[in-house]
Motif scaffolding. Structure first.
Motif, PDB file in Angstrom:
ATOM      1  N   ALA A  13      39.125  30.540  54.918  1.00  0.00           N
ATOM      2  CA  ALA A  13      40.261  29.617  54.945  1.00  0.00           C
ATOM      3  C   ALA A  13      40.742  29.217  53.551  1.00  0.00           C
ATOM      4  O   ALA A  13      41.697  28.458  53.425  1.00  0.00           O
ATOM      5  CB  ALA A  13      39.893  28.358  55.741  1.00  0.00           C
ATOM      6  N   GLY A  14      40.084  29.725  52.512  1.00  0.00           N
ATOM      7  CA  GLY A  14      40.478  29.360  51.142  1.00  0.00           C
ATOM      8  C   GLY A  14      41.878  29.865  50.816  1.00  0.00           C
ATOM      9  O   GLY A  14      42.407  30.756  51.484  1.00  0.00           O
ATOM     10  N   MET A  15      42.468  29.307  49.772  1.00  0.00           N
ATOM     11  CA  MET A  15      43.857  29.642  49.443  1.00  0.00           C
ATOM     12  C   MET A  15      43.976  30.871  48.552  1.00  0.00           C
ATOM     13  O   MET A  15      45.055  31.437  48.416  1.00  0.00           O
ATOM     14  CB  MET A  15      44.539  28.441  48.778  1.00  0.00           C
ATOM     15  N   GLU A 108      42.561  21.820  57.114  1.00  0.00           N
ATOM     16  CA  GLU A 108      42.843  21.469  55.709  1.00  0.00           C
ATOM     17  C   GLU A 108      41.761  22.101  54.847  1.00  0.00           C
ATOM     18  O   GLU A 108      40.591  22.088  55.236  1.00  0.00           O
ATOM     19  CB  GLU A 108      42.741  19.950  55.512  1.00  0.00           C
ATOM     20  N   PRO A 109      42.120  22.606  53.664  1.00  0.00           N
ATOM     21  CA  PRO A 109      41.111  23.226  52.803  1.00  0.00           C
ATOM     22  C   PRO A 109      40.271  22.179  52.071  1.00  0.00           C
ATOM     23  O   PRO A 109      40.454  21.932  50.890  1.00  0.00           O
ATOM     24  CB  PRO A 109      41.952  24.069  51.824  1.00  0.00           C
ATOM     25  N   LEU A 110      39.341  21.567  52.812  1.00  0.00           N
ATOM     26  CA  LEU A 110      38.569  20.457  52.247  1.00  0.00           C
ATOM     27  C   LEU A 110      37.298  20.926  51.547  1.00  0.00           C
ATOM     28  O   LEU A 110      36.493  20.109  51.113  1.00  0.00           O
ATOM     29  CB  LEU A 110      38.224  19.448  53.352  1.00  0.00           C
ATOM     30  N   GLY A 111      37.099  22.236  51.487  1.00  0.00           N
ATOM     31  CA  GLY A 111      35.938  22.757  50.781  1.00  0.00           C
ATOM     32  C   GLY A 111      35.109  23.682  51.656  1.00  0.00           C
ATOM     33  O   GLY A 111      35.230  23.693  52.886  1.00  0.00           O
ATOM     34  N   ALA A 226      31.679  17.996  43.874  1.00  0.00           N
ATOM     35  CA  ALA A 226      32.430  18.547  42.738  1.00  0.00           C
ATOM     36  C   ALA A 226      33.845  18.917  43.178  1.00  0.00           C
ATOM     37  O   ALA A 226      34.047  19.477  44.254  1.00  0.00           O
ATOM     38  CB  ALA A 226      31.707  19.779  42.185  1.00  0.00           C
ATOM     39  N   GLY A 227      34.823  18.566  42.351  1.00  0.00           N
ATOM     40  CA  GLY A 227      36.221  18.901  42.624  1.00  0.00           C
ATOM     41  C   GLY A 227      36.799  18.139  43.807  1.00  0.00           C
ATOM     42  O   GLY A 227      37.858  18.507  44.319  1.00  0.00           O
ATOM     43  N   GLY A 228      36.097  17.101  44.289  1.00  0.00           N
ATOM     44  CA  GLY A 228      36.586  16.327  45.430  1.00  0.00           C
ATOM     45  C   GLY A 228      36.438  17.066  46.754  1.00  0.00           C
ATOM     46  O   GLY A 228      36.938  16.608  47.785  1.00  0.00           O
ATOM     47  N   GLN A 231      31.083  20.030  49.631  1.00  0.00           N
ATOM     48  CA  GLN A 231      30.384  21.195  49.081  1.00  0.00           C
ATOM     49  C   GLN A 231      29.193  21.592  49.948  1.00  0.00           C
ATOM     50  O   GLN A 231      28.362  20.746  50.309  1.00  0.00           O
ATOM     51  CB  GLN A 231      29.887  20.888  47.659  1.00  0.00           C
ATOM     52  N   LEU A 232      29.085  22.869  50.227  1.00  0.00           N
ATOM     53  CA  LEU A 232      27.909  23.381  50.946  1.00  0.00           C
ATOM     54  C   LEU A 232      26.647  23.161  50.106  1.00  0.00           C
ATOM     55  O   LEU A 232      25.592  22.815  50.639  1.00  0.00           O
ATOM     56  CB  LEU A 232      28.112  24.872  51.256  1.00  0.00           C
TER      57      LEU A 232
END
Ligand code: UTP
Length: 290
Positions: A13-15, A108-111, A226-228, A231-232
């Motif tokens: 799902a990443g951009m 939403e790309p939340l990570g 990290a980066g808001g 994170q896995l």
């Protein structure tokens, strides 16, 4: 003793911003390395490792990934009528058994951690694999099969790791290493994207994981790192000490196919492994490379 892993989550799902403008209308997982899209390498690696259920965590504009794993009746019929047996076989080889692919939208790309959490209802309370398709791991046996075999001994959580140059630690989850035995190293800590001076080692986690379902409970707390992003790495770190946790030094070559340089090198490296392409590529290189 652990047996096998049935289910694999493939977050897609990443951009793919590092590959723009190529990824403006085409998912990065559908960009080809030679004559196969990136997603196909991860699927084949998963099947080789005994995976029977594939969970794609996708996003808007990524439908072509699902289409690639589906049948293409008109195309197959046309190839059949034209007697294009080799091409027909290559198309049929991309089809998975009925009912073995589940697709879920990450709205939403939340990570990465959030993408994995989106698969929780399908995974249930089973151990599961995660493969990031943009990490193409070349080699035989495949990285995940090597991991499943190691995991049968260790149980718990197992992540593929490789050494990265000190200046690259800020691009990875980095492990704090404990005792080593063969290709296994105990994980004492995990930190996402540390600056070189803060990194506990140079052992970076790459995009292959075998995880226990408890990681979903941690991810469900939706804590940002990290980066808001959710994170896995942060969720995995909470399992250390509660469950066995090892880093696994796989055999093979990882190519970062989320980057232009990585895809370029992967294309060359894989072409040199192909008897139908290698002679011409070598001849070109002999003429053009100093
Ligand atoms: P990356 O860090 O490579 O991000 O994600 P990206 O968006 O795909 O690419 P860039 O950095 O913008 O070029 C690592 C993996 O996590 C997935 C990606 O699809 C990739 O497999 N991911 C990441 C998600 O599925 N959802 C997210 O919100 C973030």
């Amino acid at each position: 003793m652990a047996t096998g892993i049935e289910v694999a989550v493939l977050p897609v799902a990443g951009m793919g911003t590092r590959m723009l403008p190529a990824t403006k209308a085409v998912p990065k997982e559908m960009l080809p390395i030679l004559d196969r899209p990136l997603i196909q390498y991860a699927i084949d690696e998963a099947l080789e490792a005994g995976i029977r259920e594939v969970v794609l965590v996708t996003a808007r504009g990524k439908d072509s990934i699902e289409d690639h794993l589906d049948t293409a009746p008109e195309l197959e019929r046309t190839l059949e009528i034209r007697g294009r047996a080799r091409e027909l076989e290559s198309v049929r080889a991309t089809r998975l058994p009925p009912g073995s692919v589940v697709s879920i939208r990450q709205q939403e790309p939340l990570g990465l951690g959030h993408a994995v959490w989106c698969a929780r209802h399908v995974v249930g309370r089973r151990p599961f694999a995660v493969l990031l398709p943009d990490d193409l791991v070349a080699g035989s046996p495949g990285c995940l099969l090597q991991m499943v075999e190691a995991w049968r001994e260790t149980g718990g959580n197992l992540v593929a790791v490789e050494e990265v140059p000190p200046e690259r630690t800020g691009s990875y989850g980095i492990m704090s290493p404990g005792a080593s035995r063969g290709r296994l190293t105990e994980v004492l800590g995990l930190v996402e994207k540390p600056r070189p001076e803060e990194a506990p080692s140079r052992l970076a986690v790459i995009g292959r994981y075998i995880l226990q379902p408890e990681v979903m409970d941690v991810l469900g707390q939706h804590r940002r790192g990290a980066g808001g992003e959710i994170q896995l790495t942060d969720a995995m770190a909470e399992l250390i000490g509660r469950q066995p946790f090892h880093g696994f030094a796989f055999t093979g070559t990882r190519h970062d196919c989320g980057s232009v340089l990585g895809t370029t090198i992967a294309t060359l490296a894989l072409a040199l492994e192909r008897p139908d392409l290698a002679p011409a590529v070598r001849a070109w290189a002999a003429e053009h490379l100093p």
